[in-house]
Design a protein around this motif. Structure first.
Motif, short mmCIF file in Angstrom:
data_model
loop_
_atom_site.label_atom_id
_atom_site.label_comp_id
_atom_site.label_asym_id
_atom_site.label_seq_id
_atom_site.Cartn_x
_atom_site.Cartn_y
_atom_site.Cartn_z
N GLN A 171 -9.48 -4.77 -8.76
CA GLN A 171 -8.34 -4.10 -8.15
C GLN A 171 -8.80 -3.14 -7.05
OE1 GLN A 171 -5.81 -1.91 -10.85
NE2 GLN A 171 -4.24 -1.55 -9.31
N ALA A 172 -9.94 -2.47 -7.27
CA ALA A 172 -10.48 -1.58 -6.23
C ALA A 172 -10.87 -2.38 -4.99
CB ALA A 172 -11.70 -0.83 -6.77
N SER A 173 -11.42 -3.57 -5.21
CA SER A 173 -11.75 -4.45 -4.09
C SER A 173 -10.49 -4.84 -3.32
CB SER A 173 -12.46 -5.70 -4.60
OG SER A 173 -12.68 -6.64 -3.57
N GLU A 174 -9.43 -5.18 -4.06
CA GLU A 174 -8.16 -5.52 -3.43
C GLU A 174 -7.59 -4.32 -2.68
OE1 GLU A 174 -5.88 -8.45 -3.55
OE2 GLU A 174 -7.91 -9.22 -3.63
N ARG A 175 -7.77 -3.15 -3.24
CA ARG A 175 -7.27 -1.92 -2.61
C ARG A 175 -7.95 -1.70 -1.26
NH1 ARG A 175 -7.52 3.73 -6.00
NH2 ARG A 175 -6.50 5.13 -4.50
N ALA A 176 -9.27 -1.93 -1.21
CA ALA A 176 -10.00 -1.80 0.05
C ALA A 176 -9.56 -2.85 1.05
CB ALA A 176 -11.50 -1.90 -0.21
N ARG A 177 -9.32 -4.06 0.57
CA ARG A 177 -8.93 -5.15 1.47
C ARG A 177 -7.53 -4.95 2.03
NH1 ARG A 177 -12.78 -9.14 0.60
NH2 ARG A 177 -13.97 -8.75 -1.29
N ALA A 178 -6.69 -4.24 1.30
CA ALA A 178 -5.36 -3.95 1.81
C ALA A 178 -5.47 -3.15 3.10
CB ALA A 178 -4.55 -3.16 0.78
N ARG A 179 -6.51 -2.32 3.21
CA ARG A 179 -6.74 -1.55 4.43
C ARG A 179 -7.30 -2.46 5.53
NH1 ARG A 179 -3.82 0.76 1.42
NH2 ARG A 179 -4.40 2.57 0.18
N SER A 180 -8.31 -3.27 5.18
CA SER A 180 -8.93 -4.11 6.19
C SER A 180 -7.97 -5.20 6.67
CB SER A 180 -10.21 -4.75 5.66
OG SER A 180 -9.94 -5.53 4.51
N LEU A 181 -6.98 -5.58 5.83
CA LEU A 181 -5.99 -6.56 6.26
C LEU A 181 -5.25 -6.05 7.49
CD1 LEU A 181 -4.21 -9.05 5.97
CD2 LEU A 181 -2.86 -7.82 4.28
N LEU A 182 -4.98 -4.76 7.56
CA LEU A 182 -4.29 -4.20 8.71
C LEU A 182 -5.09 -4.43 9.99
CD1 LEU A 182 -3.04 -0.81 7.22
CD2 LEU A 182 -1.76 -2.92 7.54
N GLU A 183 -6.44 -4.34 9.87
CA GLU A 183 -7.27 -4.57 11.03
C GLU A 183 -7.15 -6.03 11.48
OE1 GLU A 183 -11.25 -3.35 10.13
OE2 GLU A 183 -10.54 -1.56 9.09
N THR A 184 -7.12 -6.95 10.50
CA THR A 184 -6.98 -8.36 10.81
C THR A 184 -5.67 -8.63 11.53
OG1 THR A 184 -8.25 -8.90 8.84
CG2 THR A 184 -6.98 -10.68 9.83
#
Length: 519
Positions: A171-184
């Motif tokens: 879930q922490a990994s998903e939480r970080a990716r939610a931020r990087s998704l915005l960059e994508t």
């Protein structure tokens, strides 16, 4: 110069900067000396912000020197000052040093508390940044907090196998990716505001600007001498603005769930991933690359298994090598003859199976026994985003003479995060399904002299002069120029390269090689 001008604050700021430089260079004793010299200067000037910064520098350098107890004492002093003036950004950095010190002392629970507080600060600061580009930059610079958190949770998982720490790490990994998704999405110029109430967005931006301004005013006030009434008044104003912002965000979630899912992301828990994203025929492979070690989570609709992999540098080196070999045909070497190019391509073709097998052993071997012939949902990290997993050979227990690429037995789905699929499905839920479907496969034509194309009798000589912009084009046909320009823009061809796909001939296009820069 600052000393000559008798400007103590300038001296202190410069000393702190020198201290930070030495800290980054891995010279904690030098860094400590400069921060200790700066601290009394800030205090003499009643500069609370500078005092908190110098205390953080001392805390950081002591922890780096493995003087953990003394470091924690200074970290506590730094945090007290930072909290008193509302400096959440520097407090987050201090909390990470506390987490690191506690981790090295073996106090994993205390380390978890500290890093979770640090991440809460990071996300609070990020939410207050109005400019979206600055927000993305801040998010990118904060990924090490999440990396530390994931690694810590996986350490806890090793100690308490049945406590669900591996699910929390996922879930922490998903939480970080939610931020990087915005960059994508930003890079793709995605219209994520489509369908959002413009008035709500404007209210959100206005409140954020006012909150930013008021927070800056509060920090400046608390950094100098002030009365209790002044501090209380500005704190109440900020609290009121925060409540207004939360109210607007609630309205956005209710009226524009798609926008809210992207800009105000709520990552899925393990149970939600298993029930909302996966089915019995799908396996999630999610990767998290770390400086010391990496992790792979293998999740089905009813189970989760986690594995420790090699560190980031080793995996990214192997992935980069594989990627480079796959793209040899798309690479032009200045002055290279056709014969030299053929030799270079043949060499790469011989090396690709070895590189693929090596990478597959690194990133797929732990999960081999759980894949079967199921659909694979892959959430990559780092350089693994460039790897076409479909081309990697399946890892088997025996020594198969001809390794089978994953694509032979598996449907491959690539996602920026597992939570993303839930958002997409939510968007698709209300749409009417098309009555029919079509799948189109094509071998593209880019040049009009392709033998598959019937020409219309263009009389221009093959060796006639061409402008620089039209170098690859034979003839003046406007459609030809558009096709070649499109090929160049997308990277399928480079200017001056006429080697495009034709039947029965392997060439430099991504279309016929099967592997592009996007994997």
């Amino acid at each position: 110069m600052y000393r000559a001008l008798n400007f103590p604050r300038g001296q202190a700021l410069t000393l702190v900067s020198l201290g930070l430089l030495h800290s980054f260079e891995g010279e904690p004793q030098e860094g400590l000396k400069y921060n200790e010299e700066a601290l009394p200067l800030f205090r003499a000037e009643h500069d609370r912000f500078g005092e908190g910064l110098a205390l953080f520098g001392i805390c950081w350098n002591l922890v780096s020197s493995r003087d953990y107890q003394k470091g924690l004492d200074y970290c506590a002093q730094a945090r007290a000052v930072q909290r008193s003036i509302g400096d959440q950004h520097t407090e987050a950095m201090t909390l990470k040093q506390i987490a690191l010190a506690e981790l090295n002392r073996g106090n994993l629970a205390a380390s978890q508390t500290a890093i979770e507080s640090a991440i809460a600060n990071v996300e609070s600061v990020r939410a207050k940044v109005v400019n979206p580009e600055y927000r993305l930059s801040y998010s990118a610079g904060s990924q090490d907090y999440y990396e530390f958190y994931v690694d810590l949770l996986m350490r806890l998982h090793k100690q308490h196998l049945e406590s669900g720490y591996d699910g929390k790490a996922l879930q922490a990994s998903e939480r970080a990716r939610a931020r990087s998704l915005l960059e994508t999405l930003k890079e793709a110029n995605a219209d994520i505001r489509h369908g959002v109430d413009a008035a709500l967005l404007q209210r959100e931006r206005d409140i954020q600007r006012r909150l930013n301004s008021k927070a800056q005013t509060q920090m400046e006030l608390l950094s100098r001498q002030h009365s209790e009434a002044q501090a209380t008044a500005i704190a109440e104003e900020i609290e009121k603005l925060i409540k207004e912002l939360q109210q607007v965000e609630t309205e956005i979630r209710q009226t524009s769930p798609h926008y809210a899912a992207l800009m105000l992301p709520q990552p899925l828990t393990l149970k939600e991933i298993q029930t909302q994203v996966l089915d019995q025929d799908t396996v999630l492979l999610e990767y998290s690359l770390g400086a010391e070690r990496s992790y792979l989570w293998v999740v089905t609709s009813s189970s989760i298994n986690s594995y420790e992999l090699a560190k980031r540098d080793e995996i990214e080196t192997a992935a980069g090598h594989f990627y480079s070999l796959l793209n040899v045909r798309n690479t032009d070497v200045k002055g290279e003859t056709n014969e030299q190019r053929a030799v270079r391509v043949a060499k790469a073709d011989r090396e690709i199976p070895v590189a693929a097998a090596s990478l597959s052993r690194m990133v797929l071997a732990p999960a081999a026994g759980q894949l079967g012939t199921k659909r694979l949902m892959i959430v990559a990290d780092g350089a693994l985003h460039f790897v076409p997993f479909a081309a990697l050979p399946a890892v088997s227990g025996g020594a198969a003479s001809t390794p089978r690429p994953l694509i032979v037995d598996h449907e491959i789905v690539n996602l920026p995060s597992a939570s993303t699929l839930s958002v997409v499905r939510g968007e698709m839920a209300g749409r009417t399904t098309a009555p029919k479907g079509v799948v189109a496969l094509a071998d593209p034509v880019f040049m009009k002299d392709d033998p598959r194309v019937k020409t219309s009798g263009d009389k221009q000589p093959r060796d006639s002069p061409k402008s620089a912009n039209e170098a690859p084009v034979r003839g003046e046909n406007a459609i030809d120029r558009q096709l070649v320009k499109a090929a160049q823009d997308t990277g399928v061809a480079t200017e001056g390269n006429e080697c495009f796909a034709s039947p029965g001939h392997a060439s430099g296009s991504r279309a016929d090689s099967g592997y592009g820069a996007d994997g």
